[in-house]
Design a protein around this motif. Sequence first.
Motif, mmCIF file in Angstrom:
data_model
loop_
_atom_site.group_PDB
_atom_site.id
_atom_site.type_symbol
_atom_site.label_atom_id
_atom_site.label_comp_id
_atom_site.label_asym_id
_atom_site.label_seq_id
_atom_site.Cartn_x
_atom_site.Cartn_y
_atom_site.Cartn_z
ATOM 1 N N TYR A 177 -1.300 0.011 -2.217
ATOM 2 C CA TYR A 177 -1.050 1.405 -1.830
ATOM 3 C C TYR A 177 -0.496 2.068 -3.079
ATOM 4 C CZ TYR A 177 0.047 4.681 2.032
ATOM 5 O OH TYR A 177 0.074 5.718 2.922
ATOM 6 N N TYR A 217 -4.782 -0.591 7.510
ATOM 7 C CA TYR A 217 -5.162 0.101 6.286
ATOM 8 C C TYR A 217 -4.948 1.601 6.378
ATOM 9 C CZ TYR A 217 -7.165 -3.710 3.620
ATOM 10 O OH TYR A 217 -7.318 -4.840 2.870
ATOM 11 N N TYR A 241 1.768 12.990 0.835
ATOM 12 C CA TYR A 241 3.168 12.940 1.215
ATOM 13 C C TYR A 241 3.906 14.090 0.533
ATOM 14 C CZ TYR A 241 2.433 8.181 2.902
ATOM 15 O OH TYR A 241 1.986 7.073 3.587
ATOM 16 N N LEU A 274 9.942 10.119 0.938
ATOM 17 C CA LEU A 274 8.658 10.787 1.118
ATOM 18 C C LEU A 274 8.336 10.900 2.606
ATOM 19 C CD1 LEU A 274 8.589 9.504 -1.823
ATOM 20 C CD2 LEU A 274 6.095 9.558 -1.586
ATOM 21 N N ILE A 294 -9.439 9.069 6.765
ATOM 22 C CA ILE A 294 -9.974 7.719 6.958
ATOM 23 C C ILE A 294 -11.492 7.814 6.808
ATOM 24 C CG2 ILE A 294 -9.969 5.673 8.420
ATOM 25 C CD1 ILE A 294 -7.195 6.680 7.617
ATOM 26 N N PHE A 346 5.202 11.688 5.351
ATOM 27 C CA PHE A 346 3.763 11.703 5.534
ATOM 28 C C PHE A 346 3.291 13.077 6.023
ATOM 29 C CE2 PHE A 346 -0.372 10.446 6.720
ATOM 30 C CZ PHE A 346 -0.608 10.806 8.040
ATOM 31 N N TYR A 351 -8.892 5.084 1.586
ATOM 32 C CA TYR A 351 -7.988 5.642 2.590
ATOM 33 C C TYR A 351 -7.009 6.516 1.809
ATOM 34 C CZ TYR A 351 -9.872 1.952 5.528
ATOM 35 O OH TYR A 351 -10.724 1.127 6.217
ATOM 36 N N PHE A 379 0.427 5.399 -5.554
ATOM 37 C CA PHE A 379 0.813 6.808 -5.550
ATOM 38 C C PHE A 379 0.469 7.477 -6.870
ATOM 39 C CE2 PHE A 379 3.196 7.511 -1.683
ATOM 40 C CZ PHE A 379 3.461 6.223 -1.251
ATOM 41 N N PHE A 388 2.896 14.180 -3.281
ATOM 42 C CA PHE A 388 2.283 12.973 -3.811
ATOM 43 C C PHE A 388 1.004 12.650 -3.050
ATOM 44 C CE2 PHE A 388 5.428 11.453 -6.738
ATOM 45 C CZ PHE A 388 6.631 11.948 -6.265
ATOM 46 N N ARG A 447 -5.390 4.011 -0.734
ATOM 47 C CA ARG A 447 -5.464 2.594 -0.399
ATOM 48 C C ARG A 447 -6.940 2.223 -0.367
ATOM 49 N NH1 ARG A 447 -2.004 -0.330 4.368
ATOM 50 N NH2 ARG A 447 -1.382 -2.087 3.067
ATOM 51 N N ASP A 448 -7.266 1.149 -1.052
ATOM 52 C CA ASP A 448 -8.632 0.688 -1.188
ATOM 53 C C ASP A 448 -8.922 -0.327 -0.088
ATOM 54 O OD1 ASP A 448 -10.426 -0.571 -4.130
ATOM 55 O OD2 ASP A 448 -11.044 -0.377 -2.042
ATOM 56 N N SER A 449 -10.066 -0.187 0.578
ATOM 57 C CA SER A 449 -10.395 -1.147 1.642
ATOM 58 C C SER A 449 -10.609 -2.542 1.078
ATOM 59 C CB SER A 449 -11.648 -0.693 2.391
ATOM 60 O OG SER A 449 -12.775 -0.734 1.542
ATOM 61 N N LYS A 509 -3.732 12.247 6.478
ATOM 62 C CA LYS A 509 -4.523 11.147 5.927
ATOM 63 C C LYS A 509 -5.995 11.362 6.195
ATOM 64 C CE LYS A 509 -4.128 8.279 10.098
ATOM 65 N NZ LYS A 509 -3.594 7.006 10.678
ATOM 66 N N PHE A 523 9.191 6.304 5.027
ATOM 67 C CA PHE A 523 10.184 6.045 4.000
ATOM 68 C C PHE A 523 11.600 6.313 4.490
ATOM 69 C CE2 PHE A 523 7.998 5.342 -0.015
ATOM 70 C CZ PHE A 523 6.698 5.694 0.302
ATOM 71 N N PHE A 566 -4.052 9.662 1.426
ATOM 72 C CA PHE A 566 -2.858 10.183 2.081
ATOM 73 C C PHE A 566 -2.194 11.243 1.195
ATOM 74 C CE2 PHE A 566 -2.566 6.638 5.136
ATOM 75 C CZ PHE A 566 -3.317 5.673 4.491
#
Lengths: 113, 114
Positions: free
Chosen positions: A101, B99, A36, A44, A51, A46, A32, A103, A90, A94-96, A49, B105, A34
């Motif tokens: 999470y 997920y 920022y 930061l 998916i 967003f 996953y 950066f 940045f 994220r790993d399933s 992303k 932030f 992302f």
Amino acid sequence: AQSVAQPEDQVNVAEGNPLTVKCTYSVSGNPYLFWYVQYPNRGLQFLLKYITGDNLVKGSYGFEAEFNKSQTSFHLKKPSALVSDSALYFCAVRDSASYKYIFGTGTRLKVLA
Amino acid sequence: EAGVAQSPRYKIIEKRQSVAFWCNPISGHATLYWYQQILGQGPKLLIQFQNNGVVDDSQLPKDRFSAERLKGVDSTLKIQPAKLEDSAVYLCASSSGGYNSPLHFGNGTRLTVT
């Protein structure tokens, strides 16, 4: 182990030119991904992303990112840069297989008028 | 929706003193994170809460840092005693927990230890 790399500390581009900010990742499960942006003295924000599905993801402020599974990359792009895009960017992953999470170290984008 | 609130925005202390930072996440967000961002680096996770339970505190220097999230809403991060190398921006973030959920932030607290 899960990791994300941003190979460029700084990217300079002329206003109106296309920009690319690079990101590569390593995960054991499904990624996953992302992007920022951070402006001075701010947290930061967003941008977009990935998916699953389309490899080209569209996000805020005209930014998009291209997911490439074979190259394990998720580069941020914009067709025409603005001076106001100058900021710190940045990449995060994220790993399933994990809740972590992570950066990257950040890339400073400077758009020159 | 209201964003993530953090206070104070700036803090200057001498080494060996103590300091506390406060964070109020977005309403309904179950997951809360504290990150440390040293100048020129990416955010480094200190601690992650799911409701009021700790999910990950593996990178929290527990001899001097502590954090709590009572009642699963707002959170406090404390440093006692502070060292010069603790000078950084402390960022709080929250998410709905999935997920694919992005982090939201706050503007951070800039700590200077002299």
